[in-house]
Every structure is written in C-alpha cells, then in structure tokens.
Scaffold this active site. Structure first.
Site, PDB file in Angstrom:
ATOM      1  CB  CYS A   1      -2.456   3.605  -4.387  1.00  0.00           C
ATOM      2  SG  CYS A   1      -3.729   2.378  -4.133  1.00  0.00           S
TER       3      CYS A   1
ATOM      4  CG  HIS B   1      -1.969  -1.014   1.181  1.00  0.00           C
ATOM      5  ND1 HIS B   1      -3.063  -0.902   0.356  1.00  0.00           N
ATOM      6  CD2 HIS B   1      -2.106  -2.202   1.820  1.00  0.00           C
ATOM      7  CE1 HIS B   1      -3.836  -1.964   0.511  1.00  0.00           C
ATOM      8  NE2 HIS B   1      -3.272  -2.771   1.385  1.00  0.00           N
TER       9      HIS B   1
END
Lengths: 539, 309
Positions: free
Chosen positions: B182, B140
């Site tokens: 991301c 992440h």
C-alpha cells in the site's frame, strides 16, 4: 501553629527543592549526557580529505646497455639526454611515471656473449642475470650480431633488444621510448584505472576493465568437467597433474601477491540446455555467437558455490553428447572458432572439447582421456585475460609454459597497485562522508585502527612507488585496500543506525516529563520565594 | 604464439554494460492471512530463475514459512493461483533468510555488505560495479515505510541511504526497484542515487489490492500488481526482446484498481530501449577466444610441489 513554625516549614520546603534541583542539574544531567553519548573514535578526517589531491608518482628504472663498439661514450651521453627528454613527460597528471635512465657501455663479458649467440634465447640468458623487478634493460645489439631482430624485440624477461644497424641516435631513442611506453609502462592505462576507481561516476566501461576480475587478496579457481553422458563416454582427465605442470609456474610467480585457490570437480548428466543448430551437410552441430550468452546460466546453477568470498573464476570443459557431436562455435563471419571456446567477463570460460564418438559395436562406456595440454592452453589464455595479465601487443612472442612474462607481472603489479590505491582512497572518503552525515553511528576502536592502517598503507605504497620498489608498494596497497574495505563493511556500523533523532523524544518524554515538571515547578517557586525574601530584607 | 593481431578489429565494448545480474527478493510479513505476500515473492523468484539468474545470485528473504504452516491444507506447497497449477514453492527453492531472520537490520546488511565475517557466501550480495540488481519487496506498508515482521519497519529514508551506500561502494551498475504494497510510491520518493529505475504498485494515498481468493486455501493468494506483472513475465523467454518500458506499463488502473507509479528520473537510459532481461534475466556478455597460447609438454622430472588444494 505559630507563624514562625510556618515560616520554618516553608523555608525547609524551599531548601529541599533547591537540593533536589541541584542534584538533578549538576549531577543528573551530565551523567545522563555521558552515559547516552555515542562512542566515536576521532578519525583523521583532514588526512582523508587531503587524499583527493593525491598525486602518484611511479619511478621506473630504464637501463640502456650498449654492446655496439662504434657508439662512443659521447654518443651515449647524447642518447641519454634524448631518451630522458622523450620519456619524462606528463608530470602534472594524477598518476605519472618518472624514469631513471642510465645509459652505459655493456661490460666485456656481455659484449662477447652477445657476439657469440645466434638467437634471442641466448641473449636472454646473458641479460636475465640482472633481472630486477621494475628495472628494464634496453640492449643495443652490435651491427654484426648473429641475432636477427626486426627493429626491436621484447623478451619474456625484462629486456628489449634493438638493432643499431642503419639507425641514428634519434631513431634508437624513439624506438626505446616507444617500447617503454607501449609495452613496459602503459601510462594511459594506469591513469584511466585510477580515474575509474577514484569516483563513483562511471563511464561506459571498455572490455578490458569489464572483463578482468577486481583486485582481491585471492581468487577461487574452479575447473569443472561436464560430461552429460557418462554411460557412453568415460572421460578421464588428469587435472591435478595439469594444474601442477601448467598452472604451477604462474601460481608460483604470483604467490607473493595473490593466492590462487584451485579446485576441480566433475559433473555428470547435465548439459547445455540450448539446442545447437545442425549443419546437415557436414553432420556437425554449432552454436552462433548469439547463442553463447544463454549457455552459461543453466550450467552455473549446477556448479555449486564457493566457500570463500573471494572472486571466483570458473573454467568448464564440456564434452558434447553423442547426439550433438561434433559441436563447434561459429563466429560472426560463419567460420569455426579455432579454440572452440569462449569466455564471460568476470566469470570464466567454457571450452567445448569434441571427443571421438565410440563406434556402434564398442563396449560402453568408452574410455577417453583428455589431452590436458590442449585444455590448459585454452584455460590459461582465458585466465590471462580474466586476471588482466595480458598486455596485448602486436608482437608475437612466445610466452611459453611460464604463462606470464616478467614484464607482464610488473605491469600487472603496477596496475593493481594503482587500482588498490584508488579504491582504498575512494572507500575511505565514502566512509567519512557517511560518518559525517549520520551523527549517531558508533565508531569503535577497530574501525579507527583500520582507517589508520589504510591511510598508512596508502602513504607507504606511494612512497615505495616513488622509489621504484614495486613489490613493496603493491603489498602496502593491498593492505590499504583490505583495511579500508574492512572499515567500510564493519558490521558494527549498523548497530545504532536505526535510532533516529525524532525517536529519542518519544523515548525520553514519558520518562523525563513526569519527573521534570514538579522539579522545575518547585524550583521556580523557590526562586520567587528567595526574591521576595531578599526584597523584604533590603527594606 | 599470441596471435594478438586478430584482436585489433574486435569491438572495444561489450554488448551490454553489465556483466552479471543479482536479485534481492523480500517478503516482509508473516502470519497465515499474509499468504499472498509469500506467493508474490516466490512467483517473482521463479520468474527470475526461469529467465536465468542462478540461485547463487538471488537473495531470497521470506518472513514466514507458508508451505509448512499448520493451516495450509496442502503442506509443502505454495500456490499463486486458485487453479493451483504451479506450485511456486517447487522443488528447488533456496530461501536465504527465513522467518525471524528477515529483519530491517539484516536487509540493510545484505544491501550494504556489512555482514559479519562468518556469513556464508550464499547469504551475501556480492555484486560489483558491473552488476544489475533487482530489488523486489512486498508486505504491508504505509506512507514512507514498509513493515517488517509486525515488529519494526524500514523507512524510505533508510532505504534511500542504503542504496546510496551501495552506489558509493560500487555495488551496482543499475538497480531496478519494484515494490508491491500500500502507498508503495512513497518508498522510492526519497531515492537520490543514480541509475535507479523504480516501480510501485500504488500511489501515495492508495491501497494496493489483492487479486483473488483460493477457496481451498481460504486466503487471498496473490496481489493484483504482482499477478499482472507475472502474467507479463510469463510471456518472456530468455532471449526475448521485450523492454522495461513495456513492463512499466503493466497493470493499468482498470486491472490494478490502484495506480502503478514509476520513477525514471534517476535512470539515464530510456526504459523503452532497455531489454527486460537486463534485470530479470541474466544474459551474459561473452567473448570468443580467438587465439590461445602454446604450451610445451612438460617432460622433466618434477618435484612434488602441490598446487591443487
């Protein structure tokens, strides 16, 4: 309460504020500063920066020994002048060689022995008595010498022999210069090695620099016998004896400079996964040069891992399975490679050893013992290439069981020494660059010591090179390399790296803001009160 | 005899300018709902191994042990597809850094080589100036950082500095950086060392999405970018002529939903001319030994000098 009491109360308040402020500023601030300071040993930055302009001078002794009676002392003086002039050039280069040339008449014993001997071996015994590292003897043979030498001959020691028949001094000097420059001291290679290592910029590397393993304190050598069908062939190899016999002399010569850690193993039931092509006419199998790159990886996975962090070299004997027998390697022109082996740069080599298949009725497993001389011939040739001992010369001299010629050893030491120095200098410079850029790295005493040691190693090595003591220079350069690597890779260099400046505020503000606001506020008030008090007094 | 004259016509350079391949594959997130990140990294690991990088040259960092998670309905396995055809955990997975060993510090230590002397060889990146290195990261992330273990993060500046130190100490020849997270593009924007080719699953401001759920496992099993990258890698064989250029075009916007970002300005070669196996596989340079030295049989009585240690 009276006005006086009130005044006294205010006075006390202000003095208290002054006291607290005094303690915080005079004692608190320096204490905080001192205790949160990053410990940094002062490093010799300027000395390291000076290494950029370093010039390395290698001194090499060249003795020309004359055994031809017709050459007089005057001739020799002329010869000395010519040789010195033609050898000693390129002083302005970063790595340059300087030659101490001494031309002299051979002593009577040498002269008589030279006349007596009929082959090069005899000459070697005469001149190997004065064999010294980094010291080369150029022997001018008499015209009526029994030794047949075509122009010149380079021995396995540190001597070269030149015929004097039908040559003037100019030609002799030219030949000596050629031999020194092309065989004993390869100046251009040294310069290239140094330039390659001193910067991080890299050109497309040539084969020689890609093939050979990096300079290290030691190498792990692993001999592996790969037998895919132990149920059919029971292969015996006396690797212990072979290593002792054939690798022993090499290991012995190198032991002061580098340690070779030799191990062996046998692995069964694994093979080359890529199927070889079949030549149905001859009933033979073969791999082309294009197949070879893909053979290594599946095998490597089975080899196991070495315990040390030294560079490792793997040598594999592969016994083809019964279904793929005999197995050969074809070169680009489509002919069989006589050695039936190949090497991969910085990794090692594979030798395909075809063993005669047992006949249909033989009882299995069939016992075969390998010819270890044949195996070691391949492996030592590969090892010479991988360690960069090999100075390929178009002169076919028998290197013999020694596996390394003495002048090759010199050349190797010289090149590795230059390589170590360049690597060490580059490492130190990268390290200082890093430390200057990141200001909150801790530099502890160990790193300071290692840097000092590396610097002293570099300096001493240079000094030894400049007086021609090659072995000591090498040892010092190795020390410098090890120390600079240790400093660069020191685990403590990472510990405070992840404490960036902006995060410091995040840590200090919640702590200091609630304390500092009232202190600063009351101090401000106190100063104002003092000002007004002084004014009223003056009035 | 040294038949050295045979060598004269041999070419001066090897076919490719690197001699070995290394891979550092990192999954930075833990907990069961991040199953897909473990599947991502193990899938890339599997492809690298299939294309020929040996385990000894792969540093695999996996932040959590999904195969042995109590919530895993099929213990000992990790699947990257709802069809559950390939168990990417397989029989021979060599995880080098596991669980809480996966930290920013350890990761930077591996890259820069600043490990304690007692670190075993299998946990070290022993690459040299002729090594091509593949660095794959998943987890992440946000703009300019990638989270490690829910506790800390690596910033793009730190990563760029680590690569610069690798370059300074000649620890790679060329480096391929691949990240699936991301805002992944932000991780390579700060790179400044030469010879780095980078690809990221999404641009700054975009999220990277997962591909599909396995209803039997109950969580997402793979991310979109890695899914399509693997689909491409599965068509590659060890001797293949597919190029990095083709690989960089994998997963267009309609498949990925995010925009795949690439960075080629640090990389001097044209990616369309670089074989994929320069980074994912391990096609070695070889040299045929044309001549050998001649040894004599040793017959003299020898002392008991011991060389075989």
């Amino acid at each position: 309460m009276t006005e006086k009491d009130d005044n006294r109360g205010i006075k006390r308040q202000h003095y208290a504020a002054l006291g607290v402020g005094f303690v915080c500023v005079i004692i608190g601030l320096p204490l905080w500063w001192k205790t949160t300071e990053v410990y940094r040993v002062s490093l010799p930055y300027s000395d390291i920066a000076d290494l950029t302009n370093v010039k390395i001078k290698c001194v090499i002794d060249v003795d020309v020994i004359n055994t031809e009676p017709s050459l007089t002392d005057n001739n020799l003086a002329d010869l000395s002048r010519i040789i010195t002039a033609s050898l000693g050039q390129g002083q302005e280069k970063v790595v340059h060689s300087s030659y101490r040339v001494s031309v002299r008449q051979g002593n009577d014993q040498q002269k008589s022995e030279v006349l007596k001997t009929a082959d090069v071996k005899g000459l070697d015994t005469t001149f190997s008595k004065q064999d010294v590292l980094n010291h080369y003897q150029m022997v001018l043979l008499p015209k009526q010498s029994g030794v047949k030498v075509k122009r010149s001959h380079v021995s396995n020691g540190r001597a070269a022999y030149f015929t004097t028949a039908e040559k003037d001094l100019q030609t002799i000097a030219q030949e000596i210069t050629n031999v020194v420059h092309s065989i004993f001291v390869k100046e251009s290679t040294l310069l290239k090695t140094f330039r390659d290592r001193i910067t991080s910029k890299r050109l497309k590397p040539d084969k020689e620099s890609m093939r050979s393993v990096k300079s290290a304190l030691g190498y792990d050598i692993l001999f592996t016998l790969v037998n895919p069908q132990p149920d059919i062939l029971d292969i015996q190899w006396d690797i212990k004896q072979a290593v002792r016999d054939f690798l022993g002399p090499l290991s012995e010569k190198l032991k002061e400079y580098v340690s070779l850690n030799i191990q062996s193993q046998v692995i069964y039931f694994t093979g080359l996964y890529k199927r070889p092509k079949k030549d149905s006419k001859l009933g033979e199998f073969y791999y082309t040069e294009k197949d070879l790159p893909l053979l290594i990886n599946p095998l490597e996975a089975k080899l196991g891992s070495h315990a040390s962090s030294n560079p490792s070299l793997n040598f594999l004997v592969y016994i083809p399975s019964r279904e793929q027998h005999p197995l050969f390697i074809m070169d680009q022109s489509g002919s069989k490679v006589p050695s039936n082996s190949f090497l991969s740069p910085r990794w090692g080599g594979i030798y395909i050893y075809n063993v005669k298949s047992p006949s249909q009725n033989a009882s299995l497993p069939h016992e075969v013992s390998l010819n270890m001389k044949q195996v070691m011939e391949v492996f030592i040739s590969q090892l010479r290439l991988l360690l960069n001992l090999n100075n390929q010369i178009p002169d076919s001299t028998d290197v013999g069981n020694q596996a390394i010629r003495l002048w090759e050893l010199d050349g190797w030491l010289r090149q590795r020494c230059i390589e170590n120095l360049a690597t060490s200098i580059h490492t130190l410079q990268s390290l200082t660059q890093l430390l200057e850029r990141i200001s909150n790295i801790v530099i502890n005493d160990d790193i300071g010591n290692e840097v000092e040691e590396a610097l002293s190693g570099i300096r001493q090595s240079q000094r030894y090179l400049a007086v021609g003591q090659l072995d000591k220079a090498f040892i010092q350069s190795r020390k410098a390399l090890a120390a600079s690597d240790k400093a660069f890779f020191d685990p403590s260099l990472l510990e405070l790296l992840y404490f960036p400046e902006d995060q410091k505020f995040a840590i200090y503000i919640p702590l200091f803001l609630p304390i500092s606001l009232p202190i600063l506020g009351s101090l401000y008030k106190t100063f104002q009160w003092m000002k007004t008090k002084r004014k009223t007094k003056q009035e | 005899m040294l038949k050295a004259a045979d060598r004269v016509n041999v070419e001066e350079h090897f076919q490719s300018s690197h001699t070995n391949n290394w891979a550092v594959l990192v999954d930075t997130s833990r907990f069961w709902f991040n199953y897909r990140h473990v599947a991502n990294v193990l899938s890339v690991y599997r492809s690298c191994k299939r294309l020929g990088i040996p385990d000894s040259h792969i540093i695999l960092m996996v932040a959590d042990d999904m195969a042995c998670n109590p919530r895993n309905p099929r213990p000992g396995t990790v699947f990257n597809n709802a069809n559950e055809q390939i168990n990417v955990y397989g029989d021979d997975v060599e995880v080098d850094y596991r669980g809480y060993e996966v930290t920013v510090e350890n990761f930077i230590r591996v890259l820069t080589g600043r490990l304690s002397p007692s670190t075993p060889r299998s946990k070290r990146l022993l690459s040299d100036e002729h090594s091509n290195v593949l660095v794959y990261m998943t987890g992440h992330g946000g703009e300019g950082f990638l989270k490690f273990q829910d506790a800390e993060e690596i910033s793009n500046v730190e990563l760029a500095d680590a690569f610069e130190q690798m370059w300074q100490k000649q620890r790679y020849h060329e480096l391929f950086y691949m990240i699936d997270t991301c805002q992944a593009e932000s991780m390579f924007q700060k790179f400044y060392s030469p010879n780095i080719l980078a690809v990221a699953s999404s641009k700054v401001g975009e999220d990277s999405l997962s591909h599909h759920v396995d209803p039997k496992i109950g969580v997402y099993v793979i991310d979109r970018y890695t899914y399509f990258a693997l689909e491409f890698l599965e068509t590659v064989e060890p001797g293949s002529r597919k190029t990095m250029g083709q690989f960089l075009r994998v997963c267009p916007k309609h498949q990925c939903i995010s925009t795949v970002a690439i960075r080629t300005d640090l990389f001097p070669r044209d990616p369309d001319k670089v074989p994929l196996t320069d980074f994912f596989g391990s096609v070695r340079n070889v040299e045929i030994l044309t001549s050998t030295i001649q040894l004599d049989n040793v017959t003299v009585a020898r002392d008991d000098g011991e060389y075989c240690r």
